[in-house]
Design an enzyme around this catalytic site. Structure first.
Site, PDB file in Angstrom:
ATOM      1  CE1 TYR A 109     129.579  60.008  95.176  1.00  0.00           C
ATOM      2  CE2 TYR A 109     129.422  58.223  93.582  1.00  0.00           C
ATOM      3  CZ  TYR A 109     129.123  59.513  93.977  1.00  0.00           C
ATOM      4  OH  TYR A 109     128.354  60.308  93.166  1.00  0.00           O
ATOM      5  CG  ASP A 181     136.868  54.057  94.342  1.00  0.00           C
ATOM      6  OD1 ASP A 181     137.728  54.870  93.946  1.00  0.00           O
ATOM      7  OD2 ASP A 181     135.646  54.205  94.148  1.00  0.00           O
ATOM      8  CE  LYS A 206     134.578  62.773  91.202  1.00  0.00           C
ATOM      9  NZ  LYS A 206     134.125  61.463  91.554  1.00  0.00           N
TER      10      LYS A 206
HETATM   11  N1  LCS Z   1     134.221  56.261  93.534  1.00  0.00           N
HETATM   12  C1  LCS Z   1     134.478  57.312  94.331  1.00  0.00           C
HETATM   13  C2  LCS Z   1     135.398  57.168  95.484  1.00  0.00           C
HETATM   14  C3  LCS Z   1     133.863  58.537  94.068  1.00  0.00           C
HETATM   15  O1  LCS Z   1     134.144  59.575  94.867  1.00  0.00           O
HETATM   16  C4  LCS Z   1     132.959  58.647  92.977  1.00  0.00           C
HETATM   17  C5  LCS Z   1     132.261  59.924  92.671  1.00  0.00           C
HETATM   18  C6  LCS Z   1     132.717  57.520  92.189  1.00  0.00           C
HETATM   19  C7  LCS Z   1     133.374  56.339  92.491  1.00  0.00           C
HETATM   20  C8  LCS Z   1     131.799  57.569  91.005  1.00  0.00           C
HETATM   21  O2  LCS Z   1     132.415  58.229  89.967  1.00  0.00           O
HETATM   22  P1  LCS Z   1     131.644  59.053  88.806  1.00  0.00           P
HETATM   23  O3  LCS Z   1     130.635  58.133  88.218  1.00  0.00           O
HETATM   24  O4  LCS Z   1     131.005  60.219  89.456  1.00  0.00           O
HETATM   25  O5  LCS Z   1     132.734  59.400  87.869  1.00  0.00           O
HETATM   26  N2  LCS Z   1     132.345  60.882  93.686  1.00  0.00           N
HETATM   27  C9  LCS Z   1     131.788  62.061  93.731  1.00  0.00           C
HETATM   28  C10 LCS Z   1     131.924  62.936  94.797  1.00  0.00           C
HETATM   29  O6  LCS Z   1     132.501  62.712  95.879  1.00  0.00           O
HETATM   30  N3  LCS Z   1     131.318  64.071  94.524  1.00  0.00           N
HETATM   31  O7  LCS Z   1     130.704  64.012  93.292  1.00  0.00           O
HETATM   32  C11 LCS Z   1     130.942  62.699  92.720  1.00  0.00           C
END
Ligand code: LCS
Length: 389
Positions: A109, A181, A206
């Site tokens: 990400y 992850d 998510k």
């Molecule tokens: N790990 C993965 C695989 C993610 O896709 C995301 C966020 C995060 C960690 C971080 O999480 P957050 O702090 O946003 O809860 N991914 C996003 C995406 O693909 N689009 O918007 C956020």
């Protein structure tokens, strides 16, 4: 876990008798907890007596979420955070010190990539990216200063798959912890700890939340590791989740299996349709039998989940024009929500990744990522089809 996954996720760790017969877990919306005496306060701080102190250090609603997450990931313990990035950063900081090295999957990400760049510039913690295609290439990529292996699978946004059993096997030879992850699968579809990995992270924003109304993160692992993170990077950096957000995630968890079944069946239908369309040059989905990693995906995932990456005939201009022509499908980052969301990774989620690294990860200007929601798949396809036309 005592009951089947679908039952455990609804009931785990909650006894209504302890909460005035309340069916739903109560929200303990309090910042602090009172002590009967100064001595009791002293004992709680010294860890000599169980009980809550202050909600940054622990809260009953948050604890119920953590216990449910630990149970369904088959871990000893879990910690909840205010965002997925708070969970990612707390984990990586706990596992590294200045001058260490992290071996990562070829693709992460965008903000995780950004965090690694920051750790490199501030503390000389370096990272390499590996396709992790086989044991040999993985062994070669491990350095004497490597302190952990960090993977996403499926990888955001390319949907490439890493063989978790293989990575765990090689990591054991080097006594390295493997962090996975698991955001793109959810614990219902993939349980990395059962495959020999050590630590699981979720952006609970998510699939765990599932309704696009909360930002949160989770880390699951051994009792020892979780206690270490709780007493260091979580306590002192402070990315704690609020009781209300923990409650939203408990509510989301109860419907996770039903939602994941529907996200996956919708995605399978859309994949079939996309593959037949003349303006689509490639489709990337774990459970597509033509995917080169199909066998690995089938081995470690129950279903393919809701996200599909595909490449359009053309470049950035054509991809943006396609997004702009959609009707009810929303142009938005994030994924795993009830609504179908679509985004352009090169200019959105992965725009912080320099072009060269982005292309190495497989994120071209023509790549589009869709998160299939829970609408009728026929309506999702009708919208995509008219925009493609
Ligand atoms: N790990 C993965 C695989 C993610 O896709 C995301 C966020 C995060 C960690 C971080 O999480 P957050 O702090 O946003 O809860 N991914 C996003 C995406 O693909 N689009 O918007 C956020």
């Amino acid at each position: 876990m005592n009951k089947r996954f679908e039952s455990e996720i609804i009931h785990h760790g909650y006894d209504s008798k302890e909460h005035f017969d309340s069916l739903a877990t109560p929200i303990y919306q309090t910042s602090t907890f009172t002590f009967d005496s100064a001595e009791q306060g002293e004992q709680r701080f010294a860890g000599e007596q169980d009980g809550y102190i202050y909600s940054r250090l622990g809260n009953p609603t948050v604890k119920n979420l953590e216990e449910r997450m630990a149970a369904i990931e088959n871990g000893d313990a879990a910690l909840a955070f205010s965002s997925g990035m708070a969970a990612v950063s707390a984990t990586i900081i706990a596992l590294t010190k200045a001058n260490d090295h992290i071996l990562c999957s070829q693709g992460l990400y965008g903000c995780t990539f950004g965090l690694l760049e920051m750790l490199h510039s501030k503390y000389n913690i370096s990272s390499d990216f590996s396709f992790m295609e086989n044991e040999e290439s993985l062994r070669e990529a491990i350095r004497p200063e490597t302190t952990c292996i960090y993977v996403e699978t499926p990888i955001n946004p390319t949907m490439k798959i890493i063989d978790l059993e293989m990575v765990a096997r090689v990591a054991k030879e080097f006594e390295l912890p493997v962090v996975v992850d698991n955001t793109f699968s959810s614990p219902y579809l993939q349980r990395p700890l059962d495959l020999g990995c050590d630590i699981v992270i979720h952006s609970a924003t998510k699939y765990i939340g599932g309704h696009g109304d909360v930002i949160a993160g989770i880390v699951v692992g051994s009792q020892e590791f979780i206690e270490e993170v709780a007493m260091t990077t979580q306590k002192d950096i402070g990315g704690t989740i609020s009781p209300f957000d923990a409650w939203l995630l408990i509510r989301g968890l109860k419907t996770l299996p039903v939602r994941m079944d529907r996200h996956s069946s919708n995605a399978e239908k859309i994949v079939e349709k996309l593959k037949e369309h003349q303006n689509i040059t490639a489709v990337h989905y774990p459970f597509d039998p033509e995917n080169p990693s199909y066998e690995i995906a089938k081995k470690q995932m129950k279903l393919g989940a809701g996200v599909i990456a595909f490449e359009l005939d053309g470049g950035k201009k054509e991809a943006q024009a396609f997004l702009n022509r959609l009707s009810f499908i929303k142009i938005a980052v994030s994924l795993g929500d009830t609504e179908t969301l679509i985004q352009h990774p090169a200019t959105m989620t992965h725009s912080v990744v320099p072009e060269e690294s982005r292309l190495q990860m497989g994120i071209t200007d023509s790549l589009v990522r869709i998160s299939c929601g829970l609408e009728a798949w026929e309506d999702i396809w009708a919208d995509l089809e008219q925009a493609l036309r």
